[in-house]
Scaffold this motif. Structure first.
Motif, PDB file in Angstrom:
ATOM      1  N   LEU A 283     -36.064  38.975 -13.568  1.00 33.50           N
ATOM      2  CA  LEU A 283     -35.100  37.895 -13.695  1.00 33.50           C
ATOM      3  C   LEU A 283     -34.935  37.162 -12.375  1.00 33.50           C
ATOM      4  O   LEU A 283     -34.891  35.931 -12.324  1.00 33.50           O
ATOM      5  N   ARG A 284     -34.879  37.915 -11.289  1.00 31.97           N
ATOM      6  CA  ARG A 284     -34.758  37.297  -9.969  1.00 31.97           C
ATOM      7  C   ARG A 284     -35.939  36.376  -9.686  1.00 31.97           C
ATOM      8  O   ARG A 284     -35.781  35.237  -9.239  1.00 31.97           O
ATOM      9  N   ALA A 285     -37.165  36.880  -9.940  1.00 27.28           N
ATOM     10  CA  ALA A 285     -38.356  36.086  -9.654  1.00 27.28           C
ATOM     11  C   ALA A 285     -38.427  34.841 -10.525  1.00 27.28           C
ATOM     12  O   ALA A 285     -38.762  33.750 -10.048  1.00 27.28           O
ATOM     13  N   VAL A 286     -38.115  34.977 -11.810  1.00 31.83           N
ATOM     14  CA  VAL A 286     -38.203  33.845 -12.731  1.00 31.83           C
ATOM     15  C   VAL A 286     -37.165  32.781 -12.405  1.00 31.83           C
ATOM     16  O   VAL A 286     -37.468  31.581 -12.351  1.00 31.83           O
ATOM     17  N   VAL A 287     -35.917  33.208 -12.182  1.00 31.23           N
ATOM     18  CA  VAL A 287     -34.859  32.243 -11.884  1.00 31.23           C
ATOM     19  C   VAL A 287     -35.113  31.549 -10.552  1.00 31.23           C
ATOM     20  O   VAL A 287     -34.969  30.323 -10.435  1.00 31.23           O
ATOM     21  N   LEU A 288     -35.521  32.317  -9.545  1.00 27.20           N
ATOM     22  CA  LEU A 288     -35.801  31.726  -8.243  1.00 27.20           C
ATOM     23  C   LEU A 288     -36.929  30.709  -8.344  1.00 27.20           C
ATOM     24  O   LEU A 288     -36.849  29.611  -7.796  1.00 27.20           O
ATOM     25  N   GLY A 289     -37.996  31.060  -9.062  1.00 30.93           N
ATOM     26  CA  GLY A 289     -39.131  30.151  -9.198  1.00 30.93           C
ATOM     27  C   GLY A 289     -38.776  28.879  -9.940  1.00 30.93           C
ATOM     28  O   GLY A 289     -39.099  27.777  -9.497  1.00 30.93           O
ATOM     29  N   ALA A 290     -38.108  29.004 -11.095  1.00 31.39           N
ATOM     30  CA  ALA A 290     -37.743  27.824 -11.882  1.00 31.39           C
ATOM     31  C   ALA A 290     -36.757  26.945 -11.136  1.00 31.39           C
ATOM     32  O   ALA A 290     -36.878  25.715 -11.122  1.00 31.39           O
ATOM     33  N   ASN A 291     -35.787  27.572 -10.493  1.00 34.22           N
ATOM     34  CA  ASN A 291     -34.802  26.831  -9.724  1.00 34.22           C
ATOM     35  C   ASN A 291     -35.473  26.054  -8.591  1.00 34.22           C
ATOM     36  O   ASN A 291     -35.214  24.859  -8.389  1.00 34.22           O
ATOM     37  N   ASP A 292     -36.365  26.723  -7.870  1.00 34.13           N
ATOM     38  CA  ASP A 292     -37.057  26.072  -6.764  1.00 34.13           C
ATOM     39  C   ASP A 292     -37.964  24.955  -7.268  1.00 34.13           C
ATOM     40  O   ASP A 292     -38.078  23.899  -6.647  1.00 34.13           O
ATOM     41  N   GLY A 293     -38.627  25.186  -8.415  1.00 33.04           N
ATOM     42  CA  GLY A 293     -39.499  24.156  -8.978  1.00 33.04           C
ATOM     43  C   GLY A 293     -38.737  22.905  -9.347  1.00 33.04           C
ATOM     44  O   GLY A 293     -39.161  21.783  -9.037  1.00 33.04           O
ATOM     45  N   ILE A 294     -37.601  23.074 -10.016  1.00 36.89           N
ATOM     46  CA  ILE A 294     -36.796  21.913 -10.412  1.00 36.89           C
ATOM     47  C   ILE A 294     -36.259  21.185  -9.185  1.00 36.89           C
ATOM     48  O   ILE A 294     -36.426  19.962  -9.033  1.00 36.89           O
ATOM     49  N   ILE A 295     -35.613  21.933  -8.285  1.00 34.68           N
ATOM     50  CA  ILE A 295     -34.948  21.296  -7.149  1.00 34.68           C
ATOM     51  C   ILE A 295     -35.940  20.644  -6.195  1.00 34.68           C
ATOM     52  O   ILE A 295     -35.782  19.484  -5.805  1.00 34.68           O
ATOM     53  N   SER A 296     -36.988  21.388  -5.808  1.00 37.74           N
ATOM     54  CA  SER A 296     -37.894  20.855  -4.785  1.00 37.74           C
ATOM     55  C   SER A 296     -38.694  19.663  -5.286  1.00 37.74           C
ATOM     56  O   SER A 296     -38.798  18.630  -4.600  1.00 37.74           O
ATOM     57  N   VAL A 297     -39.236  19.757  -6.510  1.00 36.96           N
ATOM     58  CA  VAL A 297     -40.047  18.643  -7.014  1.00 36.96           C
ATOM     59  C   VAL A 297     -39.165  17.462  -7.411  1.00 36.96           C
ATOM     60  O   VAL A 297     -39.506  16.304  -7.137  1.00 36.96           O
ATOM     61  N   ALA A 298     -38.028  17.736  -8.058  1.00 31.96           N
ATOM     62  CA  ALA A 298     -37.120  16.637  -8.402  1.00 31.96           C
ATOM     63  C   ALA A 298     -36.604  15.954  -7.143  1.00 31.96           C
ATOM     64  O   ALA A 298     -36.508  14.716  -7.080  1.00 31.96           O
ATOM     65  N   SER A 299     -36.275  16.725  -6.124  1.00 24.75           N
ATOM     66  CA  SER A 299     -35.795  16.143  -4.873  1.00 24.75           C
ATOM     67  C   SER A 299     -36.878  15.291  -4.211  1.00 24.75           C
ATOM     68  O   SER A 299     -36.605  14.200  -3.696  1.00 24.75           O
ATOM     69  N   LEU A 300     -38.112  15.796  -4.229  1.00 29.22           N
ATOM     70  CA  LEU A 300     -39.222  15.036  -3.664  1.00 29.22           C
ATOM     71  C   LEU A 300     -39.424  13.726  -4.425  1.00 29.22           C
ATOM     72  O   LEU A 300     -39.569  12.654  -3.823  1.00 29.22           O
ATOM     73  N   VAL A 301     -39.430  13.811  -5.748  1.00 28.33           N
ATOM     74  CA  VAL A 301     -39.613  12.619  -6.581  1.00 28.33           C
ATOM     75  C   VAL A 301     -38.497  11.607  -6.330  1.00 28.33           C
ATOM     76  O   VAL A 301     -38.751  10.405  -6.137  1.00 28.33           O
TER      77      VAL A 301
END
Length: 233
Positions: free
Chosen positions: A19-37
């Motif tokens: 759960l830690r790995a999945v939530v951390l990965g999805a959270n980072d994917g949304i925030i980092s790529v959305a922020s970059l875009v």
């Protein structure tokens, strides 16, 4: 037959690692790529340029998450193996001392001396290393470090999270990229926070608000930076 026989108590500890790995990965994917875009779009870049940057960030981010998670969890696994090797050696050199140590652990947990000694002896006969790993070192199969599993879960969840802002970007007119990517990312983060909290047995609203706050902060900051550099350019 007991009324509770076969009843599942629904404990959630076994979910902690993945759960830690999945939530951390999805959270980072949304925030980092959305922020970059959002940041690049706010600077006035063309939609095609923003999309290329987003795809590159997704690939790099997924690989980075996998590598970072693997190294981190592998370090934990190495420590666990070293502790087990040390315990195995101590059991071979001083079995009586290790039995006394195990007995003392059970006494501190509330058993009287006679029962604690009996439990320690029985567990030592069955699996001495397993008993010490569990009760002295705090290691068990449910919470053992699994680096490859953690790395794959982080990379996959990052890519899935990053796909949301990329898909939004692809379907959004150039003039509304910042607005719609931000809205979709915030909604997704709130849902992710609530879902992860619910799976982990915590407050759904608290998990949603926590994720919502940090995601909104990151998106607002990168949008401001993008506008600043776009105006300067």
């Amino acid at each position: 037959m007991s009324h509770d026989a076969g009843r599942s108590e629904g404990h959630r500890s076994h979910r902690a690692g993945w759960l830690r790995a999945v939530v951390l990965g999805a959270n980072d994917g949304i925030i980092s790529v959305a922020s970059l875009v959002v940041g690049i779009a706010a600077s006035g870049a063309a939609k095609e340029q923003v999309l290329v940057a987003g795809v590159a960030a997704t690939v790099a981010g997924a690989l980075s998450m996998a590598a970072g998670e693997y190294v981190s969890v592998q370090s934990q696994a190495d420590t666990e193996r070293a502790d087990l090797a040390k315990e195995r050696q101590e059991l071979a050199l001083d079995p009586a001392g290790e039995l006394a140590e195990l007995t003392e652990i059970y006494i501190r947990r509330g058993l009287d001396h006679g029962l604690a000694r009996q439990v320690a002896e029985q567990l030592t006969l069955h699996d001495p290393l397993g008993a010490h790993a569990r009760d002295e070192l705090g290691l068990n199969e449910i919470l053992r470090a699994r680096p490859i599993q953690a790395a794959l879960a982080s990379a996959a969840s990052f890519a899935i999270g990053a796909s949301l802002p990329l898909l939004t970007l692809e379907l959004t007119p150039a003039g509304r990229i910042t607005e719609l990517v931000t809205i979709n990312a915030i909604v997704a983060l709130a849902l992710l926070g609530g879902l992860s909290a619910s799976i982990g047995g915590a407050s759904l609203w608290r998990g949603s608000l926590r994720m919502l706050f940090w995601g909104t902060f990151a998106l607002a900051l990168t949008a401001a930076v993008g506008r600043l550099f776009g105006a300067a350019g």
